[in-house]
Enzyme design. Structure first.
Site, short mmCIF file in Angstrom:
data_model
loop_
_atom_site.label_atom_id
_atom_site.label_comp_id
_atom_site.label_asym_id
_atom_site.label_seq_id
_atom_site.Cartn_x
_atom_site.Cartn_y
_atom_site.Cartn_z
N ASP A 36 0.86 -1.18 0.00
CA ASP A 36 0.00 0.00 0.00
C ASP A 36 0.91 1.25 0.00
O ASP A 36 2.09 1.15 0.37
CB ASP A 36 -0.86 -0.04 1.26
CG ASP A 36 -1.62 1.23 1.50
OD1 ASP A 36 -2.29 1.70 0.55
OD2 ASP A 36 -1.55 1.77 2.62
N ASP A 79 -0.38 5.11 0.76
CA ASP A 79 -0.72 6.15 1.74
C ASP A 79 -0.69 5.60 3.17
O ASP A 79 -1.31 4.58 3.47
CB ASP A 79 -2.10 6.73 1.43
CG ASP A 79 -2.14 7.45 0.10
OD1 ASP A 79 -2.35 8.66 0.07
OD2 ASP A 79 -1.95 6.77 -0.94
MG LIG Z 1 -2.95 3.16 3.45
#
Ligand SMILES: [Mg+2]
Length: 300
Positions: free
Chosen positions: A92, A94
């Site tokens: 991932d 962010d």
């Molecule tokens: Mg995230």
């Protein structure tokens, strides 16, 4: 209990500092049966050891509870011995590879950060439908000038510690590296380049050449798309069992559960509960220690 009920597992401990590592060692060796093959992975920071236990997951749960009770800032991962170095790193972006949520920072430039970041928080906790929540927030960015994206990237976005070391070390050892983000390609492209990931997938913000239109390209890359990306990329390395997946939000859950090693990184509670292990005290290089890399093998 007879020996045939016991499995050999590898326990990795990574600590924030040397005092925490010493405390973690004491808690690990106390209940460990037949501890063997102790190996320093990083002086004063991380070690691994083989132990025999009837239940590796239970051993990890018990050790995690003891570390927490005693206030020891260390992360733990218990895995079957063998096949620990993975052929695919899928992350991932962010709040995992970077310290921000890009959409919240963009919203600040649009003057709606408080409202947008509250929706982001709830979506990442799994309280809102990811796609609806994304559409609503992108709608609030309508008419934002395109040069704001670059300004936002330069002024607000920072790599989390160890992000580049993690990707570069795994790549140097032949692993595929990929960012799969529910955020936006504008940022994932730049973060892939900065951190040394070979590939990136994310959502596309639509624009009219001057400003954002407030729409995102369909279909939205959400929870299932992350797991599909993992399965697709892992197909020629023996499947998702040979991958490590790292994330913090509810939309990372499916990919984290499907991967051979799923790591929750300073994650929302639902994600931490479903992952194989968690990083809550140290940095992203701990994902290398969990796979048995020692610090002297890290990419320069
Ligand atoms: Mg995230």
């Amino acid at each position: 209990m007879t020996d045939k009920n016991l499995k050999t597992v590898t326990v990795v401990l990574a600590a924030r500092d040397e005092a925490a590592l010493v405390a973690a060692e004491a808690l690990t060796f106390g209940p460990a049966l037949d501890a063997a093959d102790y190996k320093v992975l990083s002086e004063g920071r991380a070690f691994e050891v083989s132990v025999k236990t009837p239940d590796g997951a239970q051993f990890q749960n018990n050790l995690t509870a003891r570390l927490k009770k005693d206030g020891v800032a260390a992360d733990v991962c218990v895995q079957p011995a063998g096949n620990r170095r993975k052929g695919l790193l899928i992350c991932d972006m962010d709040s995992t590879l970077i310290g921000q949520e890009c959409i919240d920072e963009l919203a600040d430039f649009a003057g709606v950060k408080a409202y947008v970041s509250e929706i982001t928080e709830r979506a990442m906790r799994g309280e809102l439908d990811f796609e609806d929540a994304l559409k609503e927030r992108v709608g609030l960015l309508k008419d934002l000038p395109l040069d704001t994206l670059q300004k936002c990237f330069e002024q607000r976005i920072t790599l989390n510690p160890g992000a580049d070391m993690l990707a570069k070390t795994m790549a140097a050892n032949g692993a595929k590296t990929m960012i799969v983000s529910g955020g936006f390609t504008f940022f994932s492209q730049r973060i892939a380049s900065a951190a040394g990931f070979a590939e990136h997938q994310a959502n596309i913000l639509l624009d009219d050449g001057a400003v954002l239109t407030g729409a995102v390209q369909m279909p939205i890359l959400g929870r299932e798309a992350k797991r599909e990306a993992l399965k697709a990329r892992a197909s020629d390395i023996g499947g998702p069992g040979n991958a490590v997946a790292i994330g913090d939000g509810a939309n990372d859950l499916a990919m984290i559960q499907a991967a051979g090693l799923g790591i929750a990184y300073y994650a929302k509670p639902a994600v931490a509960a479903a992952a194989h292990c968690a990083i809550n005290h140290t940095d992203l290089t701990t994902a290398l220690f969990f796979q048995g890399y020692s610090e002297d093998e890290f990419a320069a």
